[in-house]
Design an enzyme around this catalytic site. Structure first.
Site, PDB file in Angstrom:
ATOM      1  N   HIS A  80       0.874  -1.184   0.000  1.00 48.13           N
ATOM      2  CA  HIS A  80       0.000   0.000   0.000  1.00 48.13           C
ATOM      3  C   HIS A  80       0.910   1.233   0.000  1.00 48.13           C
ATOM      4  O   HIS A  80       1.741   1.385  -0.888  1.00 48.13           O
ATOM      5  CB  HIS A  80      -0.933  -0.112   1.216  1.00 48.13           C
ATOM      6  CG  HIS A  80      -2.064   0.871   1.270  1.00 48.13           C
ATOM      7  ND1 HIS A  80      -2.442   1.646   0.210  1.00 48.13           N
ATOM      8  CD2 HIS A  80      -2.912   1.212   2.289  1.00 48.13           C
ATOM      9  CE1 HIS A  80      -3.462   2.410   0.553  1.00 48.13           C
ATOM     10  NE2 HIS A  80      -3.768   2.171   1.823  1.00 48.13           N
TER      11      HIS A  80
ATOM     12  N   HIS B  96      -2.379  -2.219  -9.728  1.00 45.76           N
ATOM     13  CA  HIS B  96      -3.346  -1.633  -8.804  1.00 45.76           C
ATOM     14  C   HIS B  96      -4.590  -2.487  -8.812  1.00 45.76           C
ATOM     15  O   HIS B  96      -4.973  -3.012  -9.853  1.00 45.76           O
ATOM     16  CB  HIS B  96      -3.686  -0.193  -9.231  1.00 45.76           C
ATOM     17  CG  HIS B  96      -4.282   0.611  -8.143  1.00 45.76           C
ATOM     18  ND1 HIS B  96      -5.617   0.565  -7.840  1.00 45.76           N
ATOM     19  CD2 HIS B  96      -3.710   1.450  -7.241  1.00 45.76           C
ATOM     20  CE1 HIS B  96      -5.838   1.361  -6.818  1.00 45.76           C
ATOM     21  NE2 HIS B  96      -4.709   1.909  -6.420  1.00 45.76           N
TER      22      HIS B  96
ATOM     23  N   ASP C 166       2.689   5.541  -6.705  1.00 44.48           N
ATOM     24  CA  ASP C 166       3.946   5.423  -5.960  1.00 44.48           C
ATOM     25  C   ASP C 166       5.171   5.323  -6.851  1.00 44.48           C
ATOM     26  O   ASP C 166       6.297   5.390  -6.367  1.00 44.48           O
ATOM     27  CB  ASP C 166       3.891   4.183  -5.057  1.00 44.48           C
ATOM     28  CG  ASP C 166       2.910   4.381  -3.919  1.00 44.48           C
ATOM     29  OD1 ASP C 166       2.864   5.492  -3.381  1.00 44.48           O
ATOM     30  OD2 ASP C 166       2.194   3.426  -3.579  1.00 44.48           O
TER      31      ASP C 166
HETATM   32  N1  ACO Z   1       4.894  -6.790 -10.388  1.00 42.03           N
HETATM   33  C1  ACO Z   1       4.770  -8.000 -10.976  1.00 42.03           C
HETATM   34  N2  ACO Z   1       3.625  -8.680 -11.094  1.00 42.03           N
HETATM   35  C2  ACO Z   1       2.530  -8.105 -10.577  1.00 42.03           C
HETATM   36  C3  ACO Z   1       2.557  -6.842  -9.927  1.00 42.03           C
HETATM   37  C4  ACO Z   1       3.791  -6.185  -9.861  1.00 42.03           C
HETATM   38  N3  ACO Z   1       3.901  -4.989  -9.270  1.00 42.03           N
HETATM   39  N4  ACO Z   1       1.317  -6.528  -9.499  1.00 42.03           N
HETATM   40  C5  ACO Z   1       0.531  -7.551  -9.862  1.00 42.03           C
HETATM   41  N5  ACO Z   1       1.260  -8.501 -10.514  1.00 42.03           N
HETATM   42  C6  ACO Z   1       0.752  -9.742 -11.108  1.00 42.03           C
HETATM   43  C7  ACO Z   1       0.390 -10.751 -10.038  1.00 42.03           C
HETATM   44  O1  ACO Z   1       1.472 -11.594  -9.730  1.00 42.03           O
HETATM   45  C8  ACO Z   1      -0.735 -11.490 -10.714  1.00 42.03           C
HETATM   46  O2  ACO Z   1      -0.185 -12.375 -11.666  1.00 42.03           O
HETATM   47  P1  ACO Z   1      -0.858 -13.826 -11.937  1.00 42.03           P
HETATM   48  O3  ACO Z   1      -2.199 -13.521 -12.538  1.00 42.03           O
HETATM   49  O4  ACO Z   1       0.078 -14.510 -12.859  1.00 42.03           O
HETATM   50  O5  ACO Z   1      -0.960 -14.499 -10.611  1.00 42.03           O
HETATM   51  C9  ACO Z   1      -1.478 -10.418 -11.483  1.00 42.03           C
HETATM   52  O6  ACO Z   1      -0.481  -9.423 -11.756  1.00 42.03           O
HETATM   53  C10 ACO Z   1      -2.627  -9.782 -10.716  1.00 42.03           C
HETATM   54  O7  ACO Z   1      -2.134  -9.244  -9.503  1.00 42.03           O
HETATM   55  P2  ACO Z   1      -2.847  -9.356  -8.106  1.00 42.03           P
HETATM   56  O8  ACO Z   1      -1.797  -9.462  -7.044  1.00 42.03           O
HETATM   57  O9  ACO Z   1      -3.900 -10.412  -8.126  1.00 42.03           O
HETATM   58  O10 ACO Z   1      -3.562  -7.964  -8.042  1.00 42.03           O
HETATM   59  P3  ACO Z   1      -4.097  -7.273  -6.731  1.00 42.03           P
HETATM   60  O11 ACO Z   1      -5.190  -6.406  -7.171  1.00 42.03           O
HETATM   61  O12 ACO Z   1      -4.385  -8.255  -5.663  1.00 42.03           O
HETATM   62  O13 ACO Z   1      -2.828  -6.428  -6.229  1.00 42.03           O
HETATM   63  C11 ACO Z   1      -1.316  -4.686  -5.842  1.00 42.03           C
HETATM   64  C12 ACO Z   1      -2.677  -5.070  -6.412  1.00 42.03           C
HETATM   65  C13 ACO Z   1      -1.194  -5.128  -4.387  1.00 42.03           C
HETATM   66  C14 ACO Z   1      -1.194  -3.158  -5.880  1.00 42.03           C
HETATM   67  C15 ACO Z   1      -0.219  -5.335  -6.712  1.00 42.03           C
HETATM   68  O14 ACO Z   1      -0.319  -4.881  -8.048  1.00 42.03           O
HETATM   69  C16 ACO Z   1       1.173  -5.089  -6.179  1.00 42.03           C
HETATM   70  O15 ACO Z   1       1.639  -5.824  -5.296  1.00 42.03           O
HETATM   71  N6  ACO Z   1       1.902  -4.041  -6.704  1.00 42.03           N
HETATM   72  C17 ACO Z   1       3.198  -3.687  -6.209  1.00 42.03           C
HETATM   73  C18 ACO Z   1       3.078  -2.893  -4.908  1.00 42.03           C
HETATM   74  C19 ACO Z   1       2.566  -1.498  -5.146  1.00 42.03           C
HETATM   75  O16 ACO Z   1       3.019  -0.777  -6.028  1.00 42.03           O
HETATM   76  N7  ACO Z   1       1.615  -1.113  -4.310  1.00 42.03           N
HETATM   77  C20 ACO Z   1       1.052   0.246  -4.347  1.00 42.03           C
HETATM   78  C21 ACO Z   1      -0.364   0.222  -4.839  1.00 42.03           C
HETATM   79  S1  ACO Z   1      -0.997   1.851  -4.952  1.00 42.03           S
HETATM   80  C22 ACO Z   1      -1.337   2.268  -3.365  1.00 42.03           C
HETATM   81  O17 ACO Z   1      -1.649   1.488  -2.526  1.00 42.03           O
HETATM   82  C23 ACO Z   1      -1.206   3.617  -3.035  1.00 42.03           C
END
Ligand code: ACO
Length: 446
Positions: free
Chosen positions: A285, A324, A380
């Site tokens: 987050h 996201h 971010d």
């Molecule tokens: N890098 C690589 N792969 C990713 C990333 C990433 N940053 N984000 C998602 N994926 C992949 C997942 O592994 C998943 O792949 P799969 O379908 O093969 O299993 C797919 O994309 C879907 O991702 P989920 O984790 O199911 O998406 P979710 O909605 O649960 O997660 C989140 C969203 C937590 C923001 C995620 O994208 C993440 O961890 N990003 C990196 C951390 C980040 O930047 N957080 C800030 C968010 S903005 C905020 O809170 C202000």
């Protein structure tokens, strides 16, 4: 709502539209048919409860870990269209607010529902500005922290501690009390954050200067050294103010959900804000801005980006600042942040890590792994580069998110309190553990 018995199987061909705003559900376990109301493209989960095979059954529930498709409230604060990359506060586009508004004006809008007129803005600014001092005893808490304590840990603790100084904050259904706590929270969060930063440097605390703007004063409390009066650089002051506008609210994210959930127990707003700040601290987050910078430092050079992306695709790493839950398009805030980065670099010099970030974005936006998963830069991704250029240590990055988000948290909390449909948050579970079993003394356990 009606429940009818029907022995007929659902037809595979599309039935004719009835024009009714209802959903018909056939329970194939017993052939019963139910018609439940649809409002705002949503059915109420509680309407599923009537669906039972035996009268003694608990009834049907919906299962939605991480609330990916469950609305937990009705809100009028923030609108997001994740597919189109739209973000609006109270109907105003984030682009227009970032261009024309100030953080304090936007905070007023988020909290009150309308933009203030001149007199209202003046009064609002006056009250927030005159609630920036913290009780001297808070400094003793800060002194107790180790010199390298993470400032988010210090912020969570000290904002929670504020509840002990303001017992009147427990009067949560009194609008006057809520107004007062709002001034205090908005006024004191920057002071707590700046004091945490100064503590980590071993430098004396700088008291608020009421002649400066919200962000100007924050910069003063952070960076003033020997000068009698601190004069913030106007470009940096405005850049920080715009970043604060971009971070002010984001509807039902993890920390707002924490604010609402904890607040639903009717605890005071300082304790709820401490919980929301803790939720924001996590690397998935608000802590992501810190992790993006650590990642860019780890990558080290534009030449290493491709190899790093390979590791991301192999599932070894996350590309921090990408992806996201809601945005499946470019986060509209990230576009504005990218522009601000160049404005700040014009004053302070280019942060060399920007080239690594741009290369990450370039490769990711062309790569099928990211394209097929609809992973784009989020807010971010570029903020850390600006914060670093402005002289903030990485550990301060999530703090710079928590300060402006406080207005959103309070608005979400207040909306929850005043919503007659809301109760203490208490989800259900599907229990798959042991059935009843007998206690066995330790000497007879295998
Ligand atoms: N890098 C690589 N792969 C990713 C990333 C990433 N940053 N984000 C998602 N994926 C992949 C997942 O592994 C998943 O792949 P799969 O379908 O093969 O299993 C797919 O994309 C879907 O991702 P989920 O984790 O199911 O998406 P979710 O909605 O649960 O997660 C989140 C969203 C937590 C923001 C995620 O994208 C993440 O961890 N990003 C990196 C951390 C980040 O930047 N957080 C800030 C968010 S903005 C905020 O809170 C202000």
């Amino acid at each position: 709502m009606s429940s009818t018995k029907s022995g007929t199987a659902a037809s595979s061909s599309a039935p004719a539209a009835t024009g009714r705003e209802t959903l018909t559900i056939i329970d194939n376990r017993n052939g019963r048919q139910y018609e439940v109301p649809i409002k705002h493209d949503t059915i109420r989960a509680i309407d599923l409860r009537q669906m039972k095979v035996h009268e003694s059954d608990f009834g049907m529930m919906s299962y939605d870990p991480a609330f990916t498709n469950t609305a937990s409230c009705i809100s009028k604060i923030t609108f997001i269209d994740g597919d189109k990359g739209i973000l609006r506060y109270r109907g105003y586009s984030i682009e227009e607010l970032a261009e024309k508004s100030t953080y304090l004006e936007t905070a007023y809008l988020i909290l009150h529902g309308e933009l203030p007129n001149e007199a209202q803005l003046k009064e609002w600014t006056y009250h927030v500005t005159h609630h920036t001092f913290i009780h001297e005893s808070i400094k003793k808490f800060l002194d107790g922290f180790h010199y390298d304590a993470h400032p988010m840990g210090m912020l969570i603790s000290t904002v929670a501690a504020l509840s002990t100084f303001y017992p009147d904050a427990k009067d949560i259904f009194n609008p006057e009390s809520r107004r007062k706590q709002t001034y205090r929270l908005l006024g004191k969060m920057p002071t707590l954050a700046a004091f945490a930063y100064r503590h980590s440097l071993g430098m004396p605390f700088i008291y608020p200067d009421n002649d400066l703007s919200y962000c100007g004063n924050f910069l003063n409390m952070l960076f003033r050294t020997t000068e009698l009066q601190y004069h913030p650089n106007p470009t940096l002051e405005r850049a920080l103010d715009v970043l604060f506008i971009l971070h002010a609210d984001h509807e039902q994210n993890c920390s707002s959900t924490a604010m609402r959930g904890v607040g639903s127990s009717h605890v005071d707003p300082y304790s709820a804000t401490a919980a929301a700040t803790a939720a924001l601290y996590g690397p998935l987050h608000g802590g992501a801005n810190e992790q993006v910078l650590r990642m860019l430092v780890e990558i080290g050079s534009v030449n290493n980006v491709a190899a790093y992306i390979k590791r991301v695709k192999a599932g070894e790493k996350l590309l921090m600042g990408f992806g996201h839950r809601v945005y499946k398009n470019y986060d509209p805030r990230a576009k504005i942040v990218k522009r601000i980065a160049y404005e700040v670099f014009d004053v302070l010099g280019r942060n060399p890590l920007i080239d690594i970030a741009l290369e990450c974005e370039r490769i990711a936006l062309e790569d099928d792994y990211f394209v097929s998963r609809r992973l784009y830069p989020n807010v971010d991704f570029y903020t850390g580069l600006i914060y670093q250029a402005m002289g903030f240590p990485m550990t301060m990055f999530p703090v710079l998110f928590a300060i402006p988000r406080t207005s959103g948290w309070i608005a979400q909390w207040q909306e929850m309190l005043l919503d007659s449909e809301q109760k203490i948050a208490r989800p259900r579970q599907i229990y798959l553990g042991h059935d009843l079993r007998s206690y066995i003394p330790p000497d007879r356990r295998g």
